[in-house]
Design a protein around this motif. Structure first.
Motif, short mmCIF file in Angstrom:
data_model
loop_
_atom_site.label_atom_id
_atom_site.label_comp_id
_atom_site.label_asym_id
_atom_site.label_seq_id
_atom_site.Cartn_x
_atom_site.Cartn_y
_atom_site.Cartn_z
N LEU A 135 -39.09 78.54 -32.51
CA LEU A 135 -39.40 79.62 -32.85
C LEU A 135 -40.06 81.03 -32.53
N ILE A 136 -39.60 81.72 -32.77
CA ILE A 136 -39.80 82.68 -31.86
C ILE A 136 -40.81 83.40 -32.91
N VAL A 137 -41.17 84.02 -33.21
CA VAL A 137 -41.76 84.53 -34.07
C VAL A 137 -41.63 86.66 -32.98
N VAL A 138 -41.24 86.97 -33.55
CA VAL A 138 -40.92 88.46 -32.54
C VAL A 138 -41.22 89.33 -34.69
N GLU A 139 -41.76 90.77 -33.60
CA GLU A 139 -41.72 91.75 -34.92
C GLU A 139 -40.56 93.62 -34.81
N GLY A 140 -40.13 93.60 -35.71
CA GLY A 140 -39.64 94.41 -35.41
C GLY A 140 -39.70 95.70 -36.20
N ASP A 141 -39.92 96.90 -36.85
CA ASP A 141 -39.54 98.00 -37.68
C ASP A 141 -39.75 97.45 -39.61
N HIS A 142 -39.33 96.12 -39.62
CA HIS A 142 -39.29 95.89 -40.94
C HIS A 142 -40.11 94.66 -41.98
N GLY A 143 -41.57 94.67 -40.08
CA GLY A 143 -42.48 93.87 -40.17
C GLY A 143 -41.71 92.23 -38.68
N GLN A 144 -42.81 91.54 -39.08
CA GLN A 144 -41.99 89.97 -38.70
C GLN A 144 -41.18 89.35 -39.13
N ALA A 145 -40.49 88.29 -38.06
CA ALA A 145 -40.00 87.21 -38.90
C ALA A 145 -39.87 86.37 -37.07
N ALA A 146 -39.43 85.34 -37.52
CA ALA A 146 -39.27 84.02 -37.16
C ALA A 146 -37.65 83.44 -36.32
N LEU A 147 -37.21 83.88 -35.33
CA LEU A 147 -36.44 82.90 -35.10
C LEU A 147 -35.99 81.93 -34.44
N LEU A 148 -34.83 81.24 -35.37
CA LEU A 148 -34.71 79.92 -34.48
C LEU A 148 -33.65 79.87 -33.99
N VAL A 149 -34.47 79.18 -32.56
CA VAL A 149 -33.16 78.90 -31.90
C VAL A 149 -33.27 77.53 -31.00
N ASP A 150 -32.59 76.74 -30.53
CA ASP A 150 -32.31 75.74 -29.51
C ASP A 150 -33.26 75.45 -28.82
N THR A 151 -32.98 76.43 -27.91
CA THR A 151 -33.68 75.88 -26.65
C THR A 151 -34.80 77.64 -26.32
N ILE A 152 -35.36 77.08 -25.33
CA ILE A 152 -35.92 78.66 -24.36
C ILE A 152 -35.21 78.08 -22.44
N ARG A 153 -34.25 79.66 -22.64
CA ARG A 153 -34.38 79.07 -20.80
C ARG A 153 -35.01 79.43 -19.55
N ASP A 154 -35.34 80.48 -20.49
CA ASP A 154 -35.74 81.25 -19.04
C ASP A 154 -36.09 82.85 -19.27
N GLN A 155 -37.46 83.63 -18.38
CA GLN A 155 -37.60 84.91 -18.59
C GLN A 155 -37.12 85.58 -17.65
N ARG A 156 -36.39 86.66 -17.76
CA ARG A 156 -36.31 87.17 -16.47
C ARG A 156 -36.01 89.20 -16.74
N GLN A 157 -35.72 89.88 -15.99
CA GLN A 157 -35.36 90.90 -16.47
C GLN A 157 -33.54 91.32 -16.23
N VAL A 158 -32.91 91.75 -16.68
CA VAL A 158 -31.53 92.24 -17.53
C VAL A 158 -31.04 93.34 -17.38
#
Length: 707
Positions: free
Chosen positions: A634-657
């Motif tokens: 679960l990745i907790v994110v924050e947007g204009d309408h508050g927070q949500a926990a996004l359900l994903v399978d795995t985290i692969r990497d972090q990079r500039q795209v």
């Protein structure tokens, strides 16, 4: 370079000059009537007048002539810059902006008769100008020629009619000696828009008279090229004309050689035929000649260079580049970043990822990308400079007194963001003045200053730019907002809302608390447009308000729309990018931290706060993804309408795209902000967090539908 390109450069310099004048007026309104500030305003108007004459914009030239006359009286001390006079000067500036826009767009010339009458009245009639000879010398009255174009041949003959230096009536024997100006255009001066007759007319306005015309370079009649300049002139000017004003005539051209001396005696050695000198009219500094014709002109005596040992600061080197060329460069650098990422991926797969040169290439590529993006960066000053005029117009429309405070105007952001933030910012400023600030009587009754304050600031925070518009007004009347929302059917009468949710109701389409529709507000489209435009830029907007104290609107925007730092995640067999600026935290939940909600919903307990769990696979239609939160991430994110926990399978990497537009290359997809190409060559979609957080909130069903 053709004449149209040169004219576009003139209009760009007009915009820069107008922005500089706006900044100068802010200083003058604070009571600091510094002579250099006033001179700076005068120089800007004078430069615009010279360019307007060169390109045939007669109405703009005529208007700036009258404006310049009043400014000249202020800068030489003939008129005191009182608050009332400053209001006239600033009002004339607004009209000047309209004139420049009309000349640029070839649109209808603004009606300036009333403003010209005010300028003439402020100048005491406008027909004469009192010129001071010196600090204690007597004043001389010099009639100014009318700012009309007239017949060019007659103008030239009038200047050639008197070959003796003009006498200025009223000037005593100890007055400054006159000026001798030798002016010779280069052979190709006409190619650069440097029409000599227009420059001679400008010199005539300073009291100049032609005393000699050099025809030595004139060929025989059958060899004359109508596009070449052959003549040179010697002009006598009165000593009361300043060196700065004379050189300013040549500010928009360097296709000439000029020499300016006092009392017709050169103070520097006259160059020999083997030592030619050309003088750049922009800064009057001797330089090697680029044209043989220039050797006839002696060098200018520059008194500033006489100070021995004085350090000379290096001049800033700038170059104008077409935006399309810059965009192509940015795109190519983006492709280079993608290629470098692919190369690193392949070498890693071949177990060669530890090569030091690969790490160096990655650092160099990132530095190159950041440097390229910095070229596109522009200060927020280009947007903030428009706000004072908006404030002045609103003051007249709503009858309120407003003081603008600006902070962080030199904060830099990508040019695309700068161009698209103007409309939302205008709406927020109008909202702050019309709705936020009380009337003058209301502020006095509340114990506040009669003058309301609107603050505009910009700053960098966590890789984003935050622009804040705040006021010290009455704040948001939440009871009134709620009542209006119920009246318009936006919420149900029994809806339970937090203060934050009530504040955000003002962004609903068609919402307005204005009692009557006016030119400023009342139609309920302004704040809705603000939110949509900010979201289109990948940003979000938040409100902080205290009733009776004031409100603050904060816009959080990406520094650039071309690149972003993201977290690479997988959902089933698909790969996605979640913008790092929206991520609060990531975790693997346990059964104790998950609470069932409704038939198939779930809430995540994050240190006592409940966040809705949002399975991205369901929204994006991915069948083979993990649905069990305890087996996923679960990745907790924050947007204009508050927070949500996004359900994903795995985290692969972090990079500039590198961000690629889906709208331009495919079509718009709900919940997706763009796409990028990863190192393995696959396309990954970039998740639109603001849209998804809006979908993750419970939906309220109206009573009629529920029945």
């Amino acid at each position: 370079m053709d004449l149209n390109a040169i004219q576009q450069m003139f209009f760009q310099e007009c915009d820069e000059g107008l922005a500089g004048m706006e900044a100068a007026f802010a200083i003058l309104r604070d009571g600091d009537h510094d002579a250099e500030t006033i001179n700076g305003v005068f120089r800007c108007v004078h430069s615009i007048k010279g360019g307007a004459g060169a390109f045939g914009h007669e109405r703009l030239q005529a208007y700036t002539h009258h404006y310049e006359t009043l400014l000249d009286l202020i800068r030489n001390g003939s008129l005191d810059l009182t608050p009332a006079l400053l209001d006239i000067v600033i009002g004339a500036f607004d009209m000047l902006s309209d004139h420049v826009a009309a000349a640029r767009d070839n649109s209808a010339v603004p009606a300036d008769a009333a403003m010209l009458a005010r300028l003439e009245a402020a100048a005491g009639g406008g027909s004469t100008v009192t010129a001071r000879v010196g600090p204690a010398g007597p004043a001389a009255t010099v009639s100014e020629p009318a700012a009309t174009v007239g017949d060019d041949f007659d103008d030239l003959m009038a200047m050639l009619g008197d070959v003796s230096p003009p006498a200025v009536p009223g000037v005593e024997a100890d007055a400054p000696a006159g000026w001798k100006l030798v002016y010779r255009p280069t052979a190709n001066a006409l190619d650069h828009g440097a029409e000599p007759l227009l420059l001679l007319r400008e010199l005539a306005m300073l009291g100049g008279t032609v005393v000699d015309c050099d025809v030595t370079a004139l060929p025989s009649l059958d060899a004359i090229d109508p596009d070449c300049a052959y003549l040179g002139w010697t002009i006598a000017l009165p000593g009361t004309a300043s060196e700065e004003d004379i050189l300013a005539v040549f500010e928009f051209t360097d296709a000439c050689a000029i020499a300016l001396t006092r009392d017709a005696v050169a103070t520097a050695p006259v160059p020999t035929p083997t030592d030619p000198v050309q003088v750049d009219a922009a800064d009057a500094t001797p330089a090697p000649a680029a044209d043989p014709v220039a050797s006839a002109a002696p060098p200018i005596d520059d008194p500033k260079s006489a100070a021995k040992g004085a350090p000379v600061p290096p001049a800033a080197q700038t170059i104008r580049v077409d935006l399309d060329k810059l965009d192509r460069l940015v795109n190519l650098v983006g492709e280079l970043v993608i290629t470098q990422s692919m190369l690193a991926q392949r070498l890693t797969e071949c177990q060669m990822g530890g090569i030091s040169e690969l790490s160096d290439l990655e650092h160099l590529t990132r530095d190159l990308q950041e440097s390229t993006m910095a070229i596109r960066a522009q200060p927020m000053k280009t947007v903030f400079s428009r706000v004072p005029r908006i404030i002045r117009e609103l003051e007249g429309e709503v009858g309120k007194r407003v003081r603008l405070e600006v902070e962080g105007e030199m904060t830099e952001v990508d040019k695309t963001v700068v161009e698209r933030i103007g409309e939302p910012l205008t709406h927020l400023i109008r909202n702050a003045v019309d709705h936020g600030l009380e009337s003058t009587e209301g502020r006095i009754a509340a114990g506040k200053s009669p003058e309301g304050v609107v603050r505009l600031s910009a700053a960098h925070h966590s890789g984003r730019i935050v622009i804040t518009v705040s006021d010290d007004g009455q704040g948001i009347n939440r009871a009134r907002v709620r009542a209006k929302a119920i009246e318009r059917g936006i919420i149900l009468p029994d809806a339970i809302l937090t203060d934050e949710e009530i504040d955000n109701l003002i962004f609903a389409p068609g919402f307005s608390t204005a009692a009557t529709i006016s030119n400023v507000s009342g139609r309920g489209v302004g704040m809705d447009v603000v939110r949509k435009n900010i979201q289109a830029l990948g940003g979000r907007i938040s409100i902080q308000s205290r009733e009776g104290v004031g409100s603050s609107f904060s816009l959080s925007l990406p520094l650039t729309l071309a690149v972003l730092d993201g977290m690479i995640v997988t959902i089933g067999e698909q790969t996605f990018v979640i913008p790092l600026s929206h991520i609060v935290e990531s975790l693997r939940p346990t059964g104790e931290t998950l609470n069932r909600f409704g038939l198939d919903g779930a809430l995540l307990d994050v240190r006592g706060a409940y966040v809705p769990v949002f399975p991205l696979a369901d929204h994006l239609g991915i069948a083979d993804a993990e649905r069990d939160p305890t087996k996923a991430v679960l990745i907790v994110v924050e947007g204009d309408h508050g927070q949500a926990a996004l359900l994903v399978d795995t985290i692969r990497d972090q990079r500039q795209v590198v961000v690629k537009s889906l709208e331009a290359n495919y079509q718009e997809i709900d919940g997706v902000a763009g796409a990028t190409i990863l190192g393995d060559g696959r396309v990954a979609l970039i998740v639109d967090i603001d849209t998804l957080t809006a979908r993750s909130r419970p939906v309220r069903i109206p009573l009629a539908e529920a029945a």
